[in-house]
Design an enzyme around this catalytic site. Structure first.
Site, PDB file in Angstrom:
ATOM      1  N   GLU A  77     -53.927  81.957  69.918  1.00 16.25           N
ATOM      2  CA  GLU A  77     -53.584  81.225  68.688  1.00 16.25           C
ATOM      3  C   GLU A  77     -53.398  82.149  67.476  1.00 16.25           C
ATOM      4  OE1 GLU A  77     -54.914  76.823  68.771  1.00 16.25           O
ATOM      5  OE2 GLU A  77     -56.754  78.020  68.796  1.00 16.25           O
ATOM      6  N   HIS A  96     -59.412  80.556  61.609  1.00 19.88           N
ATOM      7  CA  HIS A  96     -59.169  79.364  62.433  1.00 19.88           C
ATOM      8  C   HIS A  96     -60.417  79.134  63.274  1.00 19.88           C
ATOM      9  CE1 HIS A  96     -57.803  76.408  65.193  1.00 19.88           C
ATOM     10  NE2 HIS A  96     -57.897  77.231  66.224  1.00 19.88           N
ATOM     11  N   HIS A  98     -63.134  75.837  65.332  1.00 22.45           N
ATOM     12  CA  HIS A  98     -63.245  74.502  65.909  1.00 22.45           C
ATOM     13  C   HIS A  98     -64.572  73.852  65.502  1.00 22.45           C
ATOM     14  CE1 HIS A  98     -60.804  76.591  69.372  1.00 22.45           C
ATOM     15  NE2 HIS A  98     -60.053  76.343  68.324  1.00 22.45           N
ATOM     16  N   HIS A 167     -58.942  69.196  67.066  1.00 21.60           N
ATOM     17  CA  HIS A 167     -58.947  70.622  67.395  1.00 21.60           C
ATOM     18  C   HIS A 167     -59.857  71.432  66.466  1.00 21.60           C
ATOM     19  CE1 HIS A 167     -56.109  74.357  68.081  1.00 21.60           C
ATOM     20  NE2 HIS A 167     -57.370  74.676  68.095  1.00 21.60           N
TER      21      HIS A 167
HETATM   22 ZN    ZN Z   1     -58.006  76.631  68.184  1.00 25.25          ZN
END
Ligand code: ZN
Length: 253
Positions: A77, A96, A98, A167
């Protein structure tokens, strides 16, 4: 030590802090724009953030491709970071993750995630929710190419955080210290809001004026901000990597 070396150390610290504060686990990543080339950024190779060392940091371009391809496995990602750096010249660092406490707000459209605690003010008054299905239909929900990442970056717009449906989130800021701070307090703000909803009654959010007042009073060089960074780095077992930036001249912070 060169500014690049100290920035790499800061990036290692950022990885370890995000792991220790439960923002990331085996997954999730943090990046910083290259100090000498605005079209590149630094990020770890594919590795759990808690295990990242300076030798694990790689340099990618704004297409998410390695500047020197030495066969290292990269985060799937990584395009999230590339697209945000490309779209937002003001952004110097991206996360980023979760983090579990943010997830309910990515799927319950009726309740928007907004600042409710003072340290949550940096997430900003507007936190958009990006749904990968809107443009890409049935996927595995991961952002695995530039086209998806650019769509996410468009949804982020000028804001500091975009939630990602089912997500996690992507956050962006002017420095590593700021993006880490923002990403640590984002799940805490979400948790406070969720618990307050369980208590029932009207929710009192931070006003636009309060959010603006907190942003006005913020400086990445201040004693208060450094105190947090130093505390978190020590807690994460990497205080030996700390390098304090020179104080800026008076009036510039
Ligand atoms: Zn992710």
């Amino acid at each position: 030590m060169s500014s690049l070396d100290s920035l790499i150390q800061d990036l290692v610290i950022a990885n370890r802090i995000l792991a220790r504060e439960d923002v990331v686990d085996a997954y999730g990543h943090v990046s910083v724009r290259h100090p000498d080339n605005r079209h590149r950024f630094l990020i770890a190779r594919s590795l759990a953030p808690d295990l990242v060392e300076p030798g694990d940091i790689v340099e990618l371009d704004l297409d998410g491709q390695p500047v020197r391809d030495d066969g290292q496995k990269l985060y799937l990602e990584r395009f999230i970071h590339a697209a945000i750096f490309a779209k937002r010249p003001d952004v110097m660092a991206v996360v980023h993750a979760h983090a579990e406490d943010t997830l309910p707000f990515t799927i319950a459209a009726a309740t928007k995630l907004r600042p409710v605690i003072h340290a949550g003010s940096f997430i900003g008054a507007e936190v958009p929710v990006w749904d990968i299905a809107d443009r890409f239909g049935d996927t595995n929900l991961l952002v695995t190419n530039l086209e998806q990442a650019r769509d996410l970056a468009t949804c982020l717009g000028p804001n500091s955080v975009a939630l990602m449906r089912g997500h996690g989130f992507a956050s962006a800021a002017r420095s590593l210290i700021e993006v880490v701070r923002l990403s640590v307090y984002l799940p805490r703000n979400a948790r406070a809001l969720m618990r307050a909803k369980q208590l029932g009654g009207e929710i009192k959010y931070l006003s636009e004026g309060e959010i603006a007042a907190r942003n006005r009073g913020y400086s990445p060089y201040s004693v208060e901000t450094w105190r947090t960074w130093e505390y978190w780095a020590n807690k994460a077992g990497c205080s030996h990597l700390l390098t304090r930036p020179d104080e800026p001249p008076a009036g510039t912070s």
